[in-house]
Design an enzyme around this catalytic site. Structure first.
Site, PDB file in Angstrom:
ATOM      1  CD  GLU A  88      -2.841  -1.319   2.354  1.00  0.00           C
ATOM      2  OE1 GLU A  88      -2.766  -0.131   3.160  1.00  0.00           O
ATOM      3  OE2 GLU A  88      -3.477  -2.250   2.536  1.00  0.00           O
TER       4      GLU A  88
ATOM      5  CD  GLU B 273      -3.975  -6.115   3.811  1.00  0.00           C
ATOM      6  OE1 GLU B 273      -4.307  -5.455   5.029  1.00  0.00           O
ATOM      7  OE2 GLU B 273      -2.658  -6.185   3.964  1.00  0.00           O
TER       8      GLU B 273
END
Length: 253
Positions: free
Chosen positions: A83, A168
């Site tokens: 990220e 995830e």
């Protein structure tokens, strides 16, 4: 957290065949050897700048964390950062070079066909995400996303045929007084339905019948993690190996 041997014993006992690591922990990679479990390793964000600025640093990382463990440990993918666009935006300009340098090291070791490479992104890079048919990438990140997609295209993929993996997804089982949706029932419902959705090859509205590989976040609760109570309670298991709840998988294939 339990030791590497205990972690791998739990993975084997639960017949878990795919695991994503947020680093390339040597002890855990050694414990995973000869299990056949497919392993995704990660370049931590704090190492990204060095790797993105130096081909030699990237090659050394691959030598230490990948070549030293294959083929005994079944490493199948590398996540470059996590990220980065939303958590470490100053490193965004070097994501593609970091991916490219690590890919070059894989090519040199003749591992580029066995081990895939990309960079996980937060869902926040997608704007207007509901309904999904209206979603589009945040164009602010075009200077990064377009070169990244071009790189993936150059490795025998194209913009319309790049597989998506969910690295995830999950739900916390416990929260503080302001996190009323973080409950065992909600976590069980979400993760059970997520597993059923993936295993039944439901796919997406635009691509029905095509399974989207998905990693559940996460294996263990993290009782020492900072932040709100929910941040400590995303795990499927407690640190002693006991399940937080029993998943309801009736009807999945």
């Amino acid at each position: 957290m339990p030791g590497s041997t205990e972690i791998v014993s739990l993975l084997k006992a639960q017949s878990i065949q795919h695991v994503r690591l947020y680093d390339a922990d040597r002890a855990l990679l050694l414990a995973l050897a000869n299990t056949g479990i497919r392993v995704t390793v990660s370049v931590p964000n704090d190492q990204l700048l060095g790797i993105g600025q130096s081909n030699a640093t990237a090659a050394n990382w691959v030598t230490r964390n990948v070549i030293a463990h294959v083929p005994a440990t079944n490493i199948t993918a590398i996540c470059v950062g996590s990220e980065v666009l939303t958590t470490l935006p100053n490193a965004a300009p070097i994501i593609v070079s970091a991916i490219n340098f690590i890919h070059s090291a894989l090519v040199a070791a003749n591992l580029d066909q066995q081990i895939k490479i990309s960079s996980p992104h937060s869902s926040s890079i997608i704007l207007d995400s509901f309904p999904p048919s209206q979603a589009f990438f945040n164009r602010t990140w075009n200077p990064v996303m377009v070169p990244m997609l071009k790189f993936l295209q150059s490795t025998d993929l194209n913009f319309t045929n790049i597989p998506i993996m969910v690295t995830e997804s999950g739900w916390p089982s416990k929260g503080d007084s302001s996190e009323s949706d973080a409950t065992v029932d909600n976590a069980n419902t979400y993760n059970s339905n997520l597993i059923r959705h993936v295993l039944n090859n439901t796919g997406t509205p635009k691509h029905p019948g095509i399974a989207v590989s998905t990693y559940i976040y996460e294996l263990y609760n993290e009782d020492l993690r900072s932040g709100p109570v929910s941040e400590k309670n995303w795990g499927l298991f407690y640190a002693n190996g006991e399940p937080v709840y029993t998943l309801h998988l009736t009807g999945s294939t």
